[in-house]
Design a protein around this motif. Structure first.
Motif, PDB file in Angstrom:
ATOM      1  N   SER A 164       0.830  -1.203   0.000  1.00  0.00           N
ATOM      2  CA  SER A 164       0.000   0.000   0.000  1.00  0.00           C
ATOM      3  C   SER A 164       0.867   1.256   0.000  1.00  0.00           C
ATOM      4  CB  SER A 164      -0.908   0.019   1.228  1.00  0.00           C
ATOM      5  OG  SER A 164      -1.552   1.278   1.342  1.00  0.00           O
ATOM      6  N   ASN A 165       0.571   2.170  -0.929  1.00  0.00           N
ATOM      7  CA  ASN A 165       1.283   3.458  -0.971  1.00  0.00           C
ATOM      8  C   ASN A 165       1.052   4.278   0.290  1.00  0.00           C
ATOM      9  OD1 ASN A 165       2.733   3.493  -3.350  1.00  0.00           O
ATOM     10  ND2 ASN A 165       1.003   4.233  -4.565  1.00  0.00           N
ATOM     11  N   ASN A 166      -0.023   3.995   1.009  1.00  0.00           N
ATOM     12  CA  ASN A 166      -0.321   4.734   2.230  1.00  0.00           C
ATOM     13  C   ASN A 166       0.552   4.300   3.415  1.00  0.00           C
ATOM     14  OD1 ASN A 166      -2.375   6.405   1.190  1.00  0.00           O
ATOM     15  ND2 ASN A 166      -3.807   4.705   1.278  1.00  0.00           N
ATOM     16  N   PHE A 167       1.242   3.181   3.274  1.00  0.00           N
ATOM     17  CA  PHE A 167       2.056   2.673   4.381  1.00  0.00           C
ATOM     18  C   PHE A 167       3.525   2.458   4.008  1.00  0.00           C
ATOM     19  CE2 PHE A 167      -2.298   1.553   5.267  1.00  0.00           C
ATOM     20  CZ  PHE A 167      -2.442   1.951   6.580  1.00  0.00           C
ATOM     21  N   PHE A 168       3.817   2.391   2.703  1.00  0.00           N
ATOM     22  CA  PHE A 168       5.182   2.142   2.246  1.00  0.00           C
ATOM     23  C   PHE A 168       5.562   3.148   1.164  1.00  0.00           C
ATOM     24  CE2 PHE A 168       3.370  -1.897   3.661  1.00  0.00           C
ATOM     25  CZ  PHE A 168       4.298  -2.284   4.606  1.00  0.00           C
ATOM     26  N   ASP A 169       6.801   3.619   1.202  1.00  0.00           N
ATOM     27  CA  ASP A 169       7.290   4.586   0.219  1.00  0.00           C
ATOM     28  C   ASP A 169       7.988   3.875  -0.934  1.00  0.00           C
ATOM     29  OD1 ASP A 169       6.447   6.759   1.780  1.00  0.00           O
ATOM     30  OD2 ASP A 169       8.321   6.753   2.932  1.00  0.00           O
ATOM     31  N   ASP A 170       8.084   4.573  -2.051  1.00  0.00           N
ATOM     32  CA  ASP A 170       8.880   4.159  -3.212  1.00  0.00           C
ATOM     33  C   ASP A 170       8.500   2.786  -3.763  1.00  0.00           C
ATOM     34  OD1 ASP A 170      10.367   6.563  -3.010  1.00  0.00           O
ATOM     35  OD2 ASP A 170      11.668   5.629  -1.488  1.00  0.00           O
ATOM     36  N   LEU A 171       7.211   2.480  -3.813  1.00  0.00           N
ATOM     37  CA  LEU A 171       6.769   1.193  -4.355  1.00  0.00           C
ATOM     38  C   LEU A 171       6.674   1.218  -5.881  1.00  0.00           C
ATOM     39  CD1 LEU A 171       3.982   0.282  -1.778  1.00  0.00           C
ATOM     40  CD2 LEU A 171       6.227  -0.789  -2.021  1.00  0.00           C
ATOM     41  N   GLY A 172       6.528   2.401  -6.443  1.00  0.00           N
ATOM     42  CA  GLY A 172       6.446   2.517  -7.901  1.00  0.00           C
ATOM     43  C   GLY A 172       5.337   1.666  -8.478  1.00  0.00           C
ATOM     44  N   ASP A 173       5.675   0.900  -9.548  1.00  0.00           N
ATOM     45  CA  ASP A 173       4.650   0.073 -10.201  1.00  0.00           C
ATOM     46  C   ASP A 173       4.335  -1.213  -9.428  1.00  0.00           C
ATOM     47  OD1 ASP A 173       6.916  -1.411 -10.719  1.00  0.00           O
ATOM     48  OD2 ASP A 173       6.616  -1.507 -12.896  1.00  0.00           O
ATOM     49  N   LYS A 174       4.948  -1.394  -8.278  1.00  0.00           N
ATOM     50  CA  LYS A 174       4.660  -2.550  -7.403  1.00  0.00           C
ATOM     51  C   LYS A 174       3.532  -2.252  -6.411  1.00  0.00           C
ATOM     52  CE  LYS A 174       8.305  -5.010  -8.719  1.00  0.00           C
ATOM     53  NZ  LYS A 174       8.138  -5.915  -9.801  1.00  0.00           N
ATOM     54  N   ALA A 175       3.080  -0.992  -6.372  1.00  0.00           N
ATOM     55  CA  ALA A 175       2.038  -0.602  -5.418  1.00  0.00           C
ATOM     56  C   ALA A 175       0.712  -1.285  -5.756  1.00  0.00           C
ATOM     57  CB  ALA A 175       1.855   0.911  -5.425  1.00  0.00           C
ATOM     58  N   ILE A 176       0.044  -1.702  -4.706  1.00  0.00           N
ATOM     59  CA  ILE A 176      -1.251  -2.378  -4.831  1.00  0.00           C
ATOM     60  C   ILE A 176      -2.324  -1.445  -4.283  1.00  0.00           C
ATOM     61  CG2 ILE A 176      -2.601  -4.391  -4.143  1.00  0.00           C
ATOM     62  CD1 ILE A 176       0.118  -5.820  -3.661  1.00  0.00           C
ATOM     63  N   ALA A 177      -3.424  -1.315  -5.020  1.00  0.00           N
ATOM     64  CA  ALA A 177      -4.524  -0.460  -4.581  1.00  0.00           C
ATOM     65  C   ALA A 177      -5.054  -0.939  -3.230  1.00  0.00           C
ATOM     66  CB  ALA A 177      -5.643  -0.462  -5.606  1.00  0.00           C
ATOM     67  N   ASP A 178      -5.466  -0.008  -2.394  1.00  0.00           N
ATOM     68  CA  ASP A 178      -5.993  -0.350  -1.075  1.00  0.00           C
ATOM     69  C   ASP A 178      -7.347  -1.050  -1.171  1.00  0.00           C
ATOM     70  OD1 ASP A 178      -3.762   0.751   0.074  1.00  0.00           O
ATOM     71  OD2 ASP A 178      -4.749   2.601   0.685  1.00  0.00           O
ATOM     72  N   GLU A 179      -8.127  -0.716  -2.185  1.00  0.00           N
ATOM     73  CA  GLU A 179      -9.459  -1.307  -2.312  1.00  0.00           C
ATOM     74  C   GLU A 179      -9.451  -2.478  -3.284  1.00  0.00           C
ATOM     75  OE1 GLU A 179     -12.473   2.318  -1.329  1.00  0.00           O
ATOM     76  OE2 GLU A 179     -11.832   2.121  -3.411  1.00  0.00           O
ATOM     77  N   PHE A 180     -10.250  -3.487  -2.945  1.00  0.00           N
ATOM     78  CA  PHE A 180     -10.498  -4.592  -3.876  1.00  0.00           C
ATOM     79  C   PHE A 180     -11.998  -4.801  -3.959  1.00  0.00           C
ATOM     80  CE2 PHE A 180     -10.141  -6.720   0.223  1.00  0.00           C
ATOM     81  CZ  PHE A 180     -11.051  -7.764   0.166  1.00  0.00           C
ATOM     82  N   ASP A 181     -12.424  -5.459  -5.023  1.00  0.00           N
ATOM     83  CA  ASP A 181     -13.860  -5.657  -5.276  1.00  0.00           C
ATOM     84  C   ASP A 181     -14.270  -7.094  -5.023  1.00  0.00           C
ATOM     85  OD1 ASP A 181     -14.121  -3.013  -6.132  1.00  0.00           O
ATOM     86  OD2 ASP A 181     -13.698  -3.545  -8.214  1.00  0.00           O
ATOM     87  N   ILE A 182     -15.472  -7.238  -4.484  1.00  0.00           N
ATOM     88  CA  ILE A 182     -16.103  -8.542  -4.309  1.00  0.00           C
ATOM     89  C   ILE A 182     -17.418  -8.518  -5.092  1.00  0.00           C
ATOM     90  CG2 ILE A 182     -17.293 -10.059  -2.643  1.00  0.00           C
ATOM     91  CD1 ILE A 182     -14.325 -10.162  -2.248  1.00  0.00           C
ATOM     92  N   ASP A 183     -17.638  -9.536  -5.883  1.00  0.00           N
ATOM     93  CA  ASP A 183     -18.875  -9.715  -6.623  1.00  0.00           C
ATOM     94  C   ASP A 183     -19.431 -11.061  -6.141  1.00  0.00           C
ATOM     95  OD1 ASP A 183     -20.917  -9.938  -8.447  1.00  0.00           O
ATOM     96  OD2 ASP A 183     -19.646  -9.766 -10.224  1.00  0.00           O
ATOM     97  N   PHE A 184     -20.592 -11.045  -5.476  1.00  0.00           N
ATOM     98  CA  PHE A 184     -21.060 -12.286  -4.854  1.00  0.00           C
ATOM     99  C   PHE A 184     -22.485 -12.654  -5.262  1.00  0.00           C
ATOM    100  CE2 PHE A 184     -22.666  -9.040  -2.034  1.00  0.00           C
ATOM    101  CZ  PHE A 184     -23.916  -9.501  -1.681  1.00  0.00           C
ATOM    102  N   LYS A 185     -22.737 -13.951  -5.167  1.00  0.00           N
ATOM    103  CA  LYS A 185     -24.079 -14.511  -5.353  1.00  0.00           C
ATOM    104  C   LYS A 185     -24.203 -15.633  -4.336  1.00  0.00           C
ATOM    105  CE  LYS A 185     -26.885 -17.202  -8.531  1.00  0.00           C
ATOM    106  NZ  LYS A 185     -26.961 -17.854  -9.838  1.00  0.00           N
ATOM    107  N   VAL A 186     -25.065 -15.446  -3.334  1.00  0.00           N
ATOM    108  CA  VAL A 186     -25.308 -16.525  -2.377  1.00  0.00           C
ATOM    109  C   VAL A 186     -26.745 -16.995  -2.547  1.00  0.00           C
ATOM    110  CG1 VAL A 186     -23.553 -15.875  -0.694  1.00  0.00           C
ATOM    111  CG2 VAL A 186     -25.801 -14.887  -0.505  1.00  0.00           C
ATOM    112  N   GLN A 187     -26.889 -18.315  -2.524  1.00  0.00           N
ATOM    113  CA  GLN A 187     -28.198 -18.927  -2.751  1.00  0.00           C
ATOM    114  C   GLN A 187     -28.556 -19.809  -1.560  1.00  0.00           C
ATOM    115  OE1 GLN A 187     -28.907 -20.601  -6.652  1.00  0.00           O
ATOM    116  NE2 GLN A 187     -30.033 -22.299  -5.755  1.00  0.00           N
ATOM    117  N   THR A 188     -29.800 -19.720  -1.146  1.00  0.00           N
ATOM    118  CA  THR A 188     -30.249 -20.563  -0.055  1.00  0.00           C
ATOM    119  C   THR A 188     -30.636 -21.951  -0.570  1.00  0.00           C
ATOM    120  OG1 THR A 188     -32.559 -19.839  -0.248  1.00  0.00           O
ATOM    121  CG2 THR A 188     -31.120 -18.589   1.246  1.00  0.00           C
ATOM    122  N   ILE A 189     -30.708 -22.887   0.352  1.00  0.00           N
ATOM    123  CA  ILE A 189     -31.086 -24.262  -0.003  1.00  0.00           C
ATOM    124  C   ILE A 189     -32.594 -24.333  -0.091  1.00  0.00           C
ATOM    125  CG2 ILE A 189     -31.137 -26.636   0.850  1.00  0.00           C
ATOM    126  CD1 ILE A 189     -28.383 -26.115   2.052  1.00  0.00           C
TER     127      ILE A 189
END
Length: 189
Positions: A164-189
């Motif tokens: 994370s750029n918010n916690f580590f300096d000089d990451l350049g193109d190795k930096a990972i975005a803080d947010e990730f996405d979840i796309d879910f579908k849960v079905q009941t029995i």
């Protein structure tokens, strides 16, 4: 006495069939997308381990969804690269699945606006619990209910600070975005 027994049986059946519906681990799916700051991404899946939804008159009232983080797997890579990414995501740098094999979302509050269920609840990842809110949609497929939605999660709130750029300096193109996405579908029995 027969009338009372019949009435109690009907009420019990209604309570069980309308409220607590177990989630089908076989028919539920969770997809994730993680992003590098420079624009590329990784995609993958993670399995639903357990849970239930309490539904009344077509509305979600309560529920718990348990995610099996040991099943975390990338889908955009193959072979050795996939194994490396999967291993890194499961390590202490990210989810530490050896110590925290599951993540849990517990629904605390629901507001319905048309077809949209606005869910608010507690998400626990890596032993850290934070309140999140997101929109979802509930539909019915035969006797089963299907809850679908998309969530954007700030991983750093749960102690997943690696890259994370918010916690580590000089990451350049190795930096990972803080947010990730979840796309879910849960079905009941």
């Amino acid at each position: 006495m027969k009338k009372l027994t019949l009435t109690l049986s009907v009420l019990l059946f209604t309570f069980v069939s309308v409220f607590a519906q177990k989630i089908s681990t076989e028919h539920s799916k969770v997809n994730w997308t993680g992003y590098k700051v420079v624009g590329s991404n990784h995609t993958g899946t993670v399995a639903v381990k357990d849970g239930e939804l309490k539904i009344k008159k077509g509305q979600v009232k309560e529920g718990t969804i348990v995610i099996d983080l040991t099943s975390l797997s990338s889908t955009d890579l193959e072979g050795e690269w996939q194994q490396k990414l999967n291993g890194h995501l499961k390590s202490d740098d990210f989810f530490n699945v050896e110590k925290h094999p599951t993540a849990t979302f517990t629904i605390k509050e629901v507001a319905q606006e048309g077809d949209v269920h606005k869910l608010k609840g507690d998400l626990t990842i890596k032993g850290v619990t934070k309140e999140i809110a997101f929109d979802s949609k509930l539909t019915k497929e035969g006797k089963a209910h299907v809850l679908e939605g998309k969530i954007k999660i700030d991983r750093t709130q749960f102690g997943l600070k690696y890259g994370s750029n918010n916690f580590f300096d000089d990451l350049g193109d190795k930096a990972i975005a803080d947010e990730f996405d979840i796309d879910f579908k849960v079905q009941t029995i």
